[in-house]
Design an enzyme around this catalytic site. Structure first.
Site, PDB file in Angstrom:
ATOM      1  N   ALA A  75       0.844  -1.198   0.000  1.00 60.18           N
ATOM      2  CA  ALA A  75       0.000   0.000   0.000  1.00 60.18           C
ATOM      3  C   ALA A  75       0.877   1.246   0.000  1.00 60.18           C
ATOM      4  O   ALA A  75       2.029   1.206   0.427  1.00 60.18           O
ATOM      5  CB  ALA A  75      -0.914   0.004   1.226  1.00 60.18           C
ATOM      6  N   ASP A  76       0.306   2.323  -0.494  1.00 55.87           N
ATOM      7  CA  ASP A  76       0.958   3.618  -0.417  1.00 55.87           C
ATOM      8  C   ASP A  76      -0.136   4.673  -0.277  1.00 55.87           C
ATOM      9  O   ASP A  76      -1.215   4.536  -0.867  1.00 55.87           O
ATOM     10  CB  ASP A  76       1.799   3.896  -1.664  1.00 55.87           C
ATOM     11  CG  ASP A  76       2.774   5.030  -1.420  1.00 55.87           C
ATOM     12  OD1 ASP A  76       3.857   4.751  -0.882  1.00 55.87           O
ATOM     13  OD2 ASP A  76       2.443   6.188  -1.740  1.00 55.87           O
ATOM     14  N   THR A  77       0.129   5.692   0.513  1.00 60.06           N
ATOM     15  CA  THR A  77      -0.853   6.747   0.741  1.00 60.06           C
ATOM     16  C   THR A  77      -0.219   8.098   0.457  1.00 60.06           C
ATOM     17  O   THR A  77       0.918   8.348   0.855  1.00 60.06           O
ATOM     18  CB  THR A  77      -1.365   6.707   2.202  1.00 60.06           C
ATOM     19  OG1 THR A  77      -1.977   5.438   2.438  1.00 60.06           O
ATOM     20  CG2 THR A  77      -2.381   7.801   2.467  1.00 60.06           C
TER      21      THR A  77
END
Length: 192
Positions: A75-77
Site C-alpha cells: 500500500a501507499d498513501t
C-alpha cells in the site's frame, strides 16, 4: 472469515504499525516482510494513479521470491491539495509547510493497494476528502514537537491530537486516512 485465502501465506509489505493493527483486526494471520524500493513515479501520473503505481512497484519487488502460495499486500498513501502531492515530510520545516497548506482547507487522502500472488494481481485506489479547520501556528508547532509526524503522508495522523482538534469533516473512509482502506481491502481479498 476469508476462507478463500486459507491456502495463501499472507505477507504485508509495510512497516506501518497502523496497517499491521488494521490487518490483525480483520482476523488475518500474516507475516511482515519489506523490501527497499525507490519510490519514484512518472510525472505524468494523476494523483489517483500515483499511490497505485507505488503500491505495484513495492509488490513487484517480491516477484523473484514468490512461492506458489504467497500473497503480498502492499500500500501507499498520499495527500493531495490543489494537485500538490504531499508525501512524508523530510524535516520539521517541511512538516510545518505541509500542515500550513492544509489549514482551513479540504484535501484528498488517496491510498493505493496492490494484492499480488505468483499469477494474479489486483490493484485499486480509495480517496477520502478531509477538511481541516484553520490551524494556528501554535497548534501546528505543538503537534510537530509532540507527535513528530515524519512517517506520515501530509505530516499528520487523523488518529492523533491534530485529528482530534483540527479535522472538522471527512467524506469517505476514515481508515483510508489512517493508512489503509480496510473495508475495500476486505472486499478485494474476499474476491481474490
Amino acid at each position: 472469515m476469508l476462507n478463500n485465502l486459507k491456502d495463501y501465506h499472507l505477507i504485508l509489505a509495510s512497516q506501518s504499525p497502523r496497517r499491521h493493527q488494521m490487518l490483525k483486526e480483520l482476523g488475518l494471520e500474516f507475516e511482515i516482510r519489506t523490501k527497499e524500493v525507490d519510490e519514484v513515479y512518472p510525472e505524468e501520473l494523476t494523483p489517483e494513479q500515483i499511490p497505485v503505481y507505488l503500491a505495484e512497484l513495492k509488490a513487484s519487488a517480491f516477484e523473484s521470491d514468490f512461492t506458489n502460495n504467497e500473497l503480498v499486500i502492499t500500500a501507499d498513501t498520499i495527500v493531495c491539495v490543489d494537485n500538490w502531492i504531499l508525501g512524508k515530510p523530510k524535516d520539521r520545516e517541511d512538516a510545518f509547510k505541509m500542515l500550513s497548506a492544509l489549514s482551513g482547507r479540504s484535501h484528498q487522502v488517496i491510498s493505493g493497494v496492490c494484492l499480488k500472488s505468483k499469477d494474479k494481481k489486483v490493484s485499486f485506489a480509495t480517496t477520502t476528502n478531509v477538511h481541516f479547520k484553520e490551524l494556528s501556528k501554535q497548534e501546528i508547532d505543538y503537534y510537530i514537537d509532540n507527535y513528530k509526524p515524519f512517517d506520515k503522508a501530509g505530516a499528520y495522523g487523523i488518529q492523533e491530537w491534530i485529528g482530534f482538534i483540527g479535522i472538522d469533516g471527512i467524506e469517505g473512509s476514515y481508515f483510508n486516512v489512517v493508512g489503509l482502506p480496510i473495508q475495500r481491502l476486505y472486499e478485494e481479498l474476499s474476491k481474490f
